[in-house]
Design a protein around this motif. Structure first.
Motif, short mmCIF file in Angstrom:
data_model
loop_
_atom_site.label_atom_id
_atom_site.label_comp_id
_atom_site.label_asym_id
_atom_site.label_seq_id
_atom_site.Cartn_x
_atom_site.Cartn_y
_atom_site.Cartn_z
N VAL A 14 0.83 -1.20 0.00
CA VAL A 14 0.00 0.00 0.00
C VAL A 14 0.87 1.25 0.00
O VAL A 14 0.58 2.22 -0.72
CB VAL A 14 -0.95 0.00 1.22
N THR A 18 0.84 3.97 -2.89
CA THR A 18 0.43 5.33 -2.51
C THR A 18 1.52 6.34 -2.83
O THR A 18 1.24 7.45 -3.31
CB THR A 18 0.11 5.38 -1.00
N SER A 70 -6.65 5.16 -0.08
CA SER A 70 -5.80 4.01 0.27
C SER A 70 -5.12 4.21 1.62
O SER A 70 -5.14 3.33 2.49
CB SER A 70 -4.75 3.78 -0.81
N LYS A 73 -7.58 4.22 4.73
CA LYS A 73 -7.98 2.89 5.19
C LYS A 73 -6.85 2.24 6.00
O LYS A 73 -7.09 1.67 7.07
CB LYS A 73 -8.34 2.01 3.99
#
Length: 565
Positions: A14, A18, A70, A73
């Motif tokens: 992630v 990101t 993203s 979360k």
């Protein structure tokens, strides 16, 4: 950046995605700047690049949205994971440490540190875009004029070095403010615990309010203000330095030679464009510095147990209710339930020492050697301060003895299996906390009907109702609370029971109920029962009595009082 490293430990995929998406958003912003400059310089005619402009605007918006969703979360789930880990850390911290240090540190971690981390995480996409815009803008400035870029880089190096001292002082103030926050929370806990005493004595309240509460609140305010003031100086210093550099370009740019007027204008426009991004990067320093202090505190508490290859989906799965319950069960090996009866305890030379004040020796318990047989009803007696409650806490595993050994059915109790050992005990201490629900009894063969029967025996059926293991109220008198605590402990069906001065707040009727009904019933079921008591008129109920005096076990108790230990 420490926040990135921290999140990378939770979900590297992630963070990589990101970062890339944020970089794309930043690069599109810089490309838009280049289009602006091209139009200002007249390099592009008409609307030849309008579709590129629209595409870049759309790409920037979509990339920013995806990056924010993203990381948000991940931030929320990692904060959730930290709170759960703090709960486990709390229960795994030795009781003697919690009693000595209080719970302010752990409460501050839950209420402040995790929230600050979460806030800084959610701001990461915007900050990454600002960093990308700043770096890409520097590259574009180099494309415009490498001479001006070298001057700018040199100027910024000097600025960064001179700011470093102020930055370290700022971080020191933040750490001190965080320490005062813990003290302030402990002060409010003291106010909550002593609210009746404060209400009943306004002089005491005035001394507490205008003294300790005022002092710690003042220190917390002043240290935070000092930190913010210093950060204001850092930010203002950066602002002044920026405009000094702009002035140097305006009034001294010609000294470099070979730089056209168009290039100078493009350079200035780019600087002004990236100034907003640079300002946000500088402003984020305060937030990330606070997050760094929060990380230090959480690391000191030992709550980081994440995997280096965990996705958000795996993080979600790890913190599902079932898997959390399984992890806690594995902590104490709850897969092996304690036996319903038949537990023998052997204590060999156990002792415990409390530290004294100003170098003087403190209270010392032991050495005590004692064997407690399965199904035995043992009374522990002694004066106030004789060590009865300390002995009881060692006996049931809440305290680890400073010396000596504890054995259960031939198994030595050590740090690795102490939690398992404590699961054999049902306890009611004099200061026991009463929960509004019977947690952990879902798999026991108890029903609400059985609990209601116990409530009737304790004359609580008109005060308390129960539905699916949850009590309608716990707002009761001290004696009633102890009776309800007796009910909750009784239905746990543990092989060993320990009662600390249970009858002290009861009417004679319920004292007899406790000594002549509850205790014999438990003994008849094969339970091992230990009772701390001052009720000498009921000593004859015991199979055996152990007397403590100044931390030592007394032998030779008169026959008319007790069976000798």
């Amino acid at each position: 950046m420490r926040i990135l490293r921290f999140l990378f430990g939770y979900a590297p995929g992630v963070i990589i995605v990101t970062t890339i998406i944020s970089a794309v958003a930043g690069l599109t912003a810089v490309r838009l700047l280049m289009i602006f400059n091209a139009h200002l310089r007249g390099v592009v005619d008409g609307n030849a690049d309008i579709w590129e402009f629209i595409g870049l605007c759309t790409a920037a918006a979509v990339a920013s949205f995806i990056a924010r969703v993203s990381i948000s979360k991940l931030a929320l789930w990692s904060a959730f994971d930290l709170r759960l880990q703090l709960g486990r850390q709390w229960i795994n911290t030795p009781l003697v440490e919690l009693e000595r240090d209080g719970n302010a540190k752990l409460l501050s971690a839950v209420t402040q540190d995790v929230d600050r981390l979460s806030e800084s995480m959610r701001s990461l996409p915007a900050v990454l875009v600002d960093y990308t815009v700043t770096i890409a803008s520097f590259c574009y400035l180099g494309y415009l004029s490498w001479k001006l870029l070298l001057v700018l880089v040199g100027f910024m190096v000097v600025l960064t070095v001179t700011r470093e001292f102020l930055k370290k002082k700022f971080e020191q103030y933040l750490r001190e403010a965080r320490a005062f926050a813990e003290t302030m929370l402990a002060t409010y806990n003291a106010m909550s615990g002593g609210i009746k005493e404060l209400k009943m004595n306004l002089s005491r309240w005035n001394g507490f309010y205008a003294g300790e509460l005022y002092d710690v609140s003042t220190k917390y305010r002043d240290r935070n203000y000092s930190a913010e003031l210093l950060f204001g100086v850092i930010y203002g210093y950066s602002e002044i330095a920026f405009f000094i550099f702009v002035a140097l370009l305006i009034y001294g740019g010609k000294l470099l030679g070979g730089i056209s007027h168009e290039v100078m204008i493009s350079f200035m426009v780019t600087l002004l464009y990236m100034k907003a991004n640079m300002d946000r990067v500088i402003e984020s320093g305060s937030q990330f510095a606070r997050a760094g202090v929060a990380l230090d505190n959480l690391e000191a508490l030992g709550v980081f147990r994440h995997s280096a290859s965990m996705s958000v989906t795996e993080l979600h799965s790890r913190n599902s209710r079932d898997r959390v319950a399984t992890a806690v069960a594995n902590d104490v090996n709850l897969g092996e339930r304690p036996h319903a009866s038949g537990c023998n305890i052997k204590l060999t030379g156990i002792g415990h020492t409390y530290g004294g004040v100003d170098g003087e020796s403190g209270f010392e318990l032991g050495p005590i050697s004692l064997s407690i047989e399965a199904g035995e009803l043992l009374f522990i007696i002694g004066g106030n301060g004789s060590g009865k409650t300390t002995f009881a806490k060692i006996l049931c595993g809440l305290y680890e003895p400073g010396r000596g050994e504890v054995w259960l059915n031939g198994v030595r109790v050590q740090s690795e299996n102490r939690a398992w050992y404590t699961q054999h005990f049902g306890t009611v201490f004099s200061d026991s906390y009463l929960f509004s629900k019977l947690y952990g009894t879902e798999d026991l063969p108890q029903t609400d009907a059985v609990i209601r029967a116990y409530l009737r025996e304790c004359r609580l059926e008109k005060k308390v109702q129960v539905h699916e293991g949850r009590f309608s109220t716990i707002s009761l008198s001290q004696g009633q609370r102890k009776r309800l605590a007796l009910v909750t402990t009784y239905v746990e069906d543990r092989p060993i029971y320990l009662f600390d001065e249970w009858a002290a707040d009861q009417d004679p009727e319920f004292r007899e109920f406790f000594y002549y009904k509850i205790l014999p019933e438990l003994k008849a079921k094969g339970k091992t029962v230990i009772v701390i008591s001052h009720d000498d008129r009921y000593y004859h109920v015991a199979d055996r009595i152990v007397k403590l005096d100044s931390g030592r076990m007394v032998h030779g108790i008169p026959q008319e009082i007790a069976v000798p230990a």
